[in-house]
Design an enzyme around this catalytic site. Structure first.
Site, PDB file in Angstrom:
ATOM      1  CD  GLU A 374      30.960  41.762  34.984  1.00 40.68           C
ATOM      2  OE1 GLU A 374      31.582  41.201  35.878  1.00 40.68           O
ATOM      3  OE2 GLU A 374      30.635  41.191  33.915  1.00 40.68           O
ATOM      4  CD  GLU A 461      35.358  33.673  38.771  1.00 44.37           C
ATOM      5  OE1 GLU A 461      34.901  33.880  37.636  1.00 44.37           O
ATOM      6  OE2 GLU A 461      34.713  33.920  39.818  1.00 44.37           O
ATOM      7  CD  GLU A 467      31.931  34.661  41.852  1.00 47.52           C
ATOM      8  OE1 GLU A 467      31.976  35.896  41.816  1.00 47.52           O
ATOM      9  OE2 GLU A 467      31.844  33.964  40.827  1.00 47.52           O
TER      10      GLU A 467
HETATM   11  C1  NOJ Z   1      31.703  37.678  38.847  1.00 46.54           C
HETATM   12  C2  NOJ Z   1      33.128  37.738  39.286  1.00 46.54           C
HETATM   13  O1  NOJ Z   1      33.656  36.444  39.462  1.00 46.54           O
HETATM   14  C3  NOJ Z   1      33.196  38.510  40.577  1.00 46.54           C
HETATM   15  O2  NOJ Z   1      34.511  38.520  41.091  1.00 46.54           O
HETATM   16  C4  NOJ Z   1      32.674  39.906  40.350  1.00 46.54           C
HETATM   17  O3  NOJ Z   1      32.628  40.575  41.576  1.00 46.54           O
HETATM   18  C5  NOJ Z   1      31.267  39.871  39.754  1.00 46.54           C
HETATM   19  N1  NOJ Z   1      31.195  39.017  38.620  1.00 46.54           N
HETATM   20  C6  NOJ Z   1      30.812  41.266  39.338  1.00 46.54           C
HETATM   21  O4  NOJ Z   1      31.664  41.759  38.349  1.00 46.54           O
HETATM   22 CA    CA Z   2      32.649  34.341  38.626  1.00 47.31          CA
END
Ligand code: NOJ
Ligand code: CA
Length: 666
Positions: A374, A461, A467
């Site tokens: 990340e 994505e 989410e």
């Molecule tokens: C956004 C991402 O789409 C998600 O899958 C991830 O868990 C979070 N950011 C944290 O990295």
């Molecule tokens: Ca996202």
């Protein structure tokens, strides 16, 4: 003298005739035609499909730095070639793909300056595309605007999201063309006669990504609008170079759009010669628990999800339930400094997560660990650490990495979808390939089929995914019925389906609100069967079963999830209406998987099996919504049954409101 004048007039006439004459190029079957000509020295193209006018004469060209227009041309020469080959993708919706087109290349001379440009048109039976080539050596080319235009012939019905230079995570609008003023691509529409069109781009590399802007004077006309650099220019490059392909998918059915391999065909073959290390897998994750607020990414929260112990629990579940991978988020230091520069170094584990022990344990059980980078949008920090980060994962045996860009881009002046970021994403793709690492890119720039050239670029994505159901008002059932015909045309989607605890109530007492849009009333807006069906409907070579393992353990419907492959030999859309429902059949080996989803309306679908082997009787196992199921108040009721079918069989199946089904035939 008289003869001399006559000769002069003939020459004038014939050169004029050449310039104003249309050049026509047809698709291999002749169903799709593109015509190109110069009109007052502007190069324009138009297109018809099965005798229906789709696009009226539309401009081509550029404006370069210093208001230097590269829009007025003389055609010097044209070449036509035909191409027909069948190739085998490393993974995807098909085990082999036919690439069959007719190509016209026009060699153009700028009528105002002594310089040249080439434009190539490729015309397929399922769409066409054009690409510019700047052939001459030039150390600096600065594009201020690309003038490519699409002048649609009528006020089509369309499905679109607002153009946003920083995110693709939006719900779709369904309006007429006139009401769509600035859109992201893929931009999908349907004509009154029932022809489906989608505009997107292929092979986006070292250029800026495109949006489409409506012409203020002509609401049916949309011009390419490139996402700018901080200084306002669109593309900074040197020549020779080629632009991305400007792609127009065309089909008589919505399903035809989703079945098309146009984007892959318009990208170059793989540059990775040995792809034996590239493997599509299904995965679970230490992930949903953080989105629900049951645990957290940062260790100092006191509710850390990514512990060695938790990872081993997930690995055990994966190993005994046909799941090949596990993503672990929050494994590394930095989450406590979210938003700060240089928060992450991408190599230091939290003390309660022994990464080597976890990878070794996973290896002993035949499970792959999917690492996580990340970045929080801090590109400067990520690029500084890139080699180190991938080399570290490679050295400990991690072959899959999920990347993420949740946060404003650093440098703060650049747009998420501009050329600066495209350079970055493609640098990560190439670095990962050097380390034999496969990628799942979150918050990507819109995909453009580059996975054909770099098959380690597995999934993305770039969609308002699952989410959002954990911490916002969520996604309505129509959203996933729209995606296969819009965002899905750009390539694989890591939507992360497969939630079984639809109401999100099971661990409600442990949930801590962590995200602004969370109103405390979150839930998934679908039935459980719809969630299983999404794993077949929404293609991804890394396909997630996203729920907590507690919600899968001993669940009888999970055996359907266990069997779903992450790559296919064949794909057919059996029936669909954009935004309303889709029924899709996919084959892996001798097994067919048929899945359907519907929007907020229930419906009964007929499935006929005429695509099955005529000489075989199949066992059909199905899982479908119970009679009283409903996505809002009775989402988890389902029925499982078994029967036999042949290619002559027909069955009817009901999907509840927000529901779905899966059938497995072997
Ligand atoms: C956004 C991402 O789409 C998600 O899958 C991830 O868990 C979070 N950011 C944290 O990295
Ligand atoms: Ca996202």
């Amino acid at each position: 003298m008289k003869d001399y004048i006559l000769l002069f007039l003939i020459l004038l006439f014939s050169s004029n005739l050449f310039a104003e004459n249309e050049i026509t190029i047809e698709s291999p079957s002749g169903n799709l035609t593109v015509n190109i000509k110069t009109e007052n020295n502007r190069l324009v193209y138009c297109s018809s499909y099965k005798n229906e006018h789709i696009i009226n004469y539309s401009n081509l060209g550029f404006v370069l730095k210093n208001n230097d227009s590269l829009c007025f041309f003389r055609i010097l020469k044209s070449d036509k070639v035909s191409f027909d080959e069948t190739w085998k993708p490393v993974w995807g919706q098909y085990s082999s793909i036919r690439n069959n087109y007719n190509q016209l290349t026009l060699h153009l001379q700028d009528t105002r300056k002594n310089r040249f440009l080439d434009v190539s048109f490729r015309v397929y039976d399922d769409g066409f595309a054009f690409q510019y080539n700047f052939p001459e050596h030039n150390p600096e080319v600065i594009i201020i605007s690309e003038e490519s235009n699409y002048s649609f012939s009528e006020n089509n019905k369309c499905w679109w999201i607002w153009a946003d230079y920083n995110t693709l995570e939006k719900l779709y609008n369904n309006t007429s063309l006139k009401e769509a003023s600035h859109v992201a691509t893929p931009f999908t529409m349907k004509t009154a006669k029932g022809t489906y069109i989608c505009i997107h781009e292929a092979a986006l590399d070292d250029y800026s990504s495109m949006t489409l802007k409506q012409d203020l004077k002509d609401s049916l006309s949309f011009k390419v609008n490139l996402v700018p650099w901080a200084d306002g220019s669109a593309v900074k490059t040197s020549a020779p170079f080629k632009t991305p392909w400007r792609v127009v998918f065309i089909s008589s059915s919505a399903g035809g759009l989703a079945e098309s391999s146009l984007l892959q065909n318009l990208n170059e073959p793989s540059v990775i010669s040995d792809c034996s290390w590239i493997k599509p897998i299904k995965y679970i994750g230490i992930w949903w628990e953080m989105h629900l607020g049951i645990s957290a990414w940062a260790m100092n929260s006191g509710r850390h999800g990514a512990t060695t112990e938790n990872a081993k629990r997930y690995i055990d579940f994966a190993a005994s339930n046909g799941i090949e991978g596990l993503v672990v988020e929050g494994w590394n230091t930095g989450w406590e400094n979210w938003g700060a520069k240089d928060a992450f170094d991408f190599v230091t584990s939290y003390p309660d997560f022994n990464i080597r022990e976890v990878v070794e344990y996973a290896r002993s059980k035949g499970v792959e660990i999917i690492g996580h980078h990340e970045t929080g949008g801090d590109i400067v920090a990520y690029e500084k650490n890139l080699e180190n980060a991938f080399s570290f994962y490679n050295s400990i045996g991690i072959k899959y990495v999920k990347t993420g860009y949740a946060g404003p881009v650093n440098p703060p002046t650049e747009n998420h979808h501009g050329q600066y970021m495209i350079r970055h994403y493609n640098k990560v793709m190439r670095t990962a390939a050097n380390y034999k690492i496969m990628l799942d890119v979150h918050e990507p720039v819109i995909p453009s089929g580059l996975s054909r050239t770099y098959p380690n670029l597995m999934t993305f994505e770039g969609v308002r995914g699952m989410e959002w159901n954990a911490w916002s008002e969520g996604n309505p059932p129509s959203h996933t019925c729209t995606l296969p015909f819009t965002r899905g045309l750009a390539g694989p989607m890591d939507y992360t389906p497969g939630i079984f605890d639809i109401s999100e109530q099971k661990f409600a007492d442990k949930r801590v609100k962590w995200n602004g849009p969370d109103t405390g009333k979150t839930s998934v807006h679908s039935t459980l069967c719809n969630q299983i069906a999404l794993m077949v409907v929404l293609y991804s070579p890394l396909q997630m079963a996203a729920d907590l393992i507690e919600n899968y353990e001993n669940h009888t419907a999970f055996k359907f999830v266990s069997q779903i492959p992450a790559t296919w030999d064949d794909t057919k859309v059996l029936d669909a209406k954009i935004g309303e429902y889709i029924v899709i059949a996919r084959r892996k080996g001798n097994k067919w998987f048929i899945a359907g989803i519907t929007n907020e309306n229930s419906r009964v679908i007929s499935v006929s099996f005429n695509f099955l082997d005529k000489n075989k009787t199949y066992t059909l196992n199905k899982c479908f919504d119970s009679e009283n199921a409903h996505f809002e108040n009775n989402s988890i009721e389902y029925v499982m049954s078994r029967e036999t079918v042949k290619s002559t069989s027909d069955i009817k199946i009901r999907m509840a409101e927000g529901g779905g089904f899966i059938m497995i035939l072997d």
